[in-house]
Design a protein around this motif. Sequence first.
Motif, PDB file in Angstrom:
ATOM      1  N   UNK A  86      43.423  19.554  56.592  1.00 56.25           N
ATOM      2  CA  UNK A  86      44.250  18.922  55.471  1.00 56.25           C
ATOM      3  C   UNK A  86      45.692  19.522  55.652  1.00 56.25           C
ATOM      4  N   UNK A  87      45.685  20.871  55.572  1.00 59.62           N
ATOM      5  CA  UNK A  87      47.175  21.696  55.665  1.00 59.62           C
ATOM      6  C   UNK A  87      47.760  21.468  57.055  1.00 59.62           C
ATOM      7  N   UNK A  88      46.750  21.733  58.021  1.00 61.25           N
ATOM      8  CA  UNK A  88      47.219  21.523  59.304  1.00 61.25           C
ATOM      9  C   UNK A  88      48.146  20.030  59.688  1.00 61.25           C
ATOM     10  N   UNK A  89      47.459  19.097  59.327  1.00 58.71           N
ATOM     11  CA  UNK A  89      47.754  17.790  59.392  1.00 58.71           C
ATOM     12  C   UNK A  89      49.046  17.353  58.482  1.00 58.71           C
ATOM     13  N   UNK A  90      48.969  18.205  57.360  1.00 60.52           N
ATOM     14  CA  UNK A  90      50.193  17.797  56.483  1.00 60.52           C
ATOM     15  C   UNK A  90      51.498  18.513  56.976  1.00 60.52           C
ATOM     16  N   UNK A  91      51.254  19.898  57.422  1.00 61.97           N
ATOM     17  CA  UNK A  91      52.266  20.450  57.900  1.00 61.97           C
ATOM     18  C   UNK A  91      53.070  19.881  59.233  1.00 61.97           C
ATOM     19  N   UNK A  92      52.278  19.266  60.340  1.00 68.52           N
ATOM     20  CA  UNK A  92      52.781  18.723  61.477  1.00 68.52           C
ATOM     21  C   UNK A  92      53.476  17.350  61.077  1.00 68.52           C
ATOM     22  N   UNK A 256      51.576  20.619  51.523  1.00 71.02           N
ATOM     23  CA  UNK A 256      50.487  20.180  50.918  1.00 71.02           C
ATOM     24  C   UNK A 256      51.003  19.253  49.755  1.00 71.02           C
ATOM     25  N   UNK A 257      51.879  19.829  49.001  1.00 71.63           N
ATOM     26  CA  UNK A 257      52.520  19.059  48.000  1.00 71.63           C
ATOM     27  C   UNK A 257      52.898  17.906  47.907  1.00 71.63           C
ATOM     28  N   UNK A 258      53.946  17.993  49.131  1.00 72.34           N
ATOM     29  CA  UNK A 258      54.510  16.669  49.564  1.00 72.34           C
ATOM     30  C   UNK A 258      53.429  15.450  49.821  1.00 72.34           C
ATOM     31  N   UNK A 259      52.429  15.965  50.695  1.00 70.72           N
ATOM     32  CA  UNK A 259      51.413  14.902  51.113  1.00 70.72           C
ATOM     33  C   UNK A 259      50.830  14.202  49.773  1.00 70.72           C
ATOM     34  N   UNK A 409      62.048  12.630  44.875  1.00 67.04           N
ATOM     35  CA  UNK A 409      61.481  13.631  44.843  1.00 67.04           C
ATOM     36  C   UNK A 409      60.771  13.963  46.281  1.00 67.04           C
ATOM     37  N   UNK A 410      60.044  12.991  46.738  1.00 65.46           N
ATOM     38  CA  UNK A 410      59.477  12.775  47.981  1.00 65.46           C
ATOM     39  C   UNK A 410      60.346  13.166  49.109  1.00 65.46           C
ATOM     40  N   UNK A 411      61.426  12.226  49.029  1.00 59.59           N
ATOM     41  CA  UNK A 411      62.547  12.289  49.950  1.00 59.59           C
ATOM     42  C   UNK A 411      63.142  13.766  50.156  1.00 59.59           C
ATOM     43  N   UNK A 412      63.260  14.394  48.971  1.00 62.55           N
ATOM     44  CA  UNK A 412      63.923  15.518  48.998  1.00 62.55           C
ATOM     45  C   UNK A 412      62.992  16.517  50.016  1.00 62.55           C
ATOM     46  N   UNK A 413      61.720  16.587  49.262  1.00 60.49           N
ATOM     47  CA  UNK A 413      60.844  17.431  49.976  1.00 60.49           C
ATOM     48  C   UNK A 413      60.513  17.281  50.929  1.00 60.49           C
ATOM     49  N   UNK A 414      60.365  15.951  51.572  1.00 61.04           N
ATOM     50  CA  UNK A 414      60.378  15.780  53.100  1.00 61.04           C
ATOM     51  C   UNK A 414      61.394  16.336  53.665  1.00 61.04           C
TER      52      UNK A 414
END
Length: 499
Positions: A86-92, A256-259, A409-414
């Motif tokens: 999950x973390x790996x996919x979220x980061x990439x 992780x938070x952003x996903x 928020x999602x845009x900023x964190x992305x």
Amino acid sequence: MLKRIEKGIMIPSILIVLGISFGIIINPETSKRIITQTQEIITNQYGYIYIWYGIFAFVFVIGISFSKYGRVRLGSKEEGPEFKTFSWAAMLFCAGIGASVIYWGVIEWAYYYIALPYGGKIESFQAAELAATYGIFHWGPVAWSIYAVSSASIGYLYHVRKVPVLRISEACRPILKEKVDGILGKGIDVLFILGLLGGAGTSLGLGTPLATEGIARIFNIEITIFLEIAVLLIITLLFAVSAYSGLKKGIKILSNINIILTIFLLLFVFVVGDTIFMINMGTSSIGVLIDKFPIMMTWLDPVGKSGFPQDWTVFYWAWWVAYAPFMGMFIARISKGRTVKNMLLGSITFGSIGCAVFFIILGNYGLNLQLSGSYNVIDSLSNFGGAVTIINILETMPVSKVIILLVTIVSIVFMATTFDSASYVMAVTVHKKQVENYEPDRWIRVFWALTLGVVPISFILLESELSILQTASIVAALPVTLIGVLTAWAYIKMVNEDR
């Protein structure tokens, strides 16, 4: 402190970035004309290079994955993956697409709907189906294959051969040999940093106006240059703190938070929108994509000369190519303990499906508004532009203020997750020899984070177009295709030598 820095890469990169930015800022019209004309020449005369590189990348990634080269493990046999799936996919995913997928995921279909490829009738049902499909194609398997090409050789060097440097030039060493230690190798790494800075400017150029418009609409305030700079400062501060915290504490947690926030956003839109329409159009789009995939990959319209493939497919492939060395390094760095097959197929699978969900849900929500007559998205785009139109679309939803806040928020964190990943990789690139699982010095991570933020802020303050820098990065992407081919060749050569 400075002894650990490769000055032959860092200093030229900084000087060239400053030189290009200064030239654009003091003479924007001339710079825009020269860079735009160069881009037109490249896309119109040499667009086929990007098209064929996309084909090469897709065939290479799939072919390697299902061959003996895909069974190679990045690390010792006893080691499991460094990061959970999950973390790996979220980061990439967060590193690779940024806030751009929100921007284009909502409105990209509209441009295709009124400028249909293949000479079809605009605003017809065929136009709607193709419009809903082309975004999935442009952000799909070919794009993520372009990202993943270099990750095999970089991952093999770093995790298997234990080479104490993590650079795109090092991935070319099996082919270029000692030339990597000279000006050619430095040039490759400098080109990588320049492309990454320009590509980052592209994401900021799309994400910042959207976040700014969202904040202005939520608090009912006027958009000013100070608000735009404040948004950029918030983004810069966020990814500077994350970059300072490192890979496992900063980038991983933020991704992780952003996903999680993104999943909530998509589920909400899926439920409150016309769910059946989204499912039906999404299903149809997958069928259209499978049917027309070879044509979409190769179409350059030499007879009709509509300009569609040059304006869209070639442009997108060039954009992905400009970002590809960064993504190849980042994917390789976080894939310790995985097989090359798992890394390559995981990248294109998670990346493609993630992007497709955005287009199927957010894009089809907007398309349904247009087809049902609930809101004229096409007219809004023409009159108000992308950012305003996206917020207007969100205002048609229940509890719209909450959704606009969430999208903001999602845009900023992305953007923050993209740039903290970028600053991390740039810090790694300018470091000298490293030990396994090391973290580059915090000061250099923060330096590149601030650089990524200061450049666009300078453009806004001096009222220069950030799009010029974006276009320049696309122009610089052409030679990166050769680097991608070299790294692919290098991977096969290394595995054959070692086994």
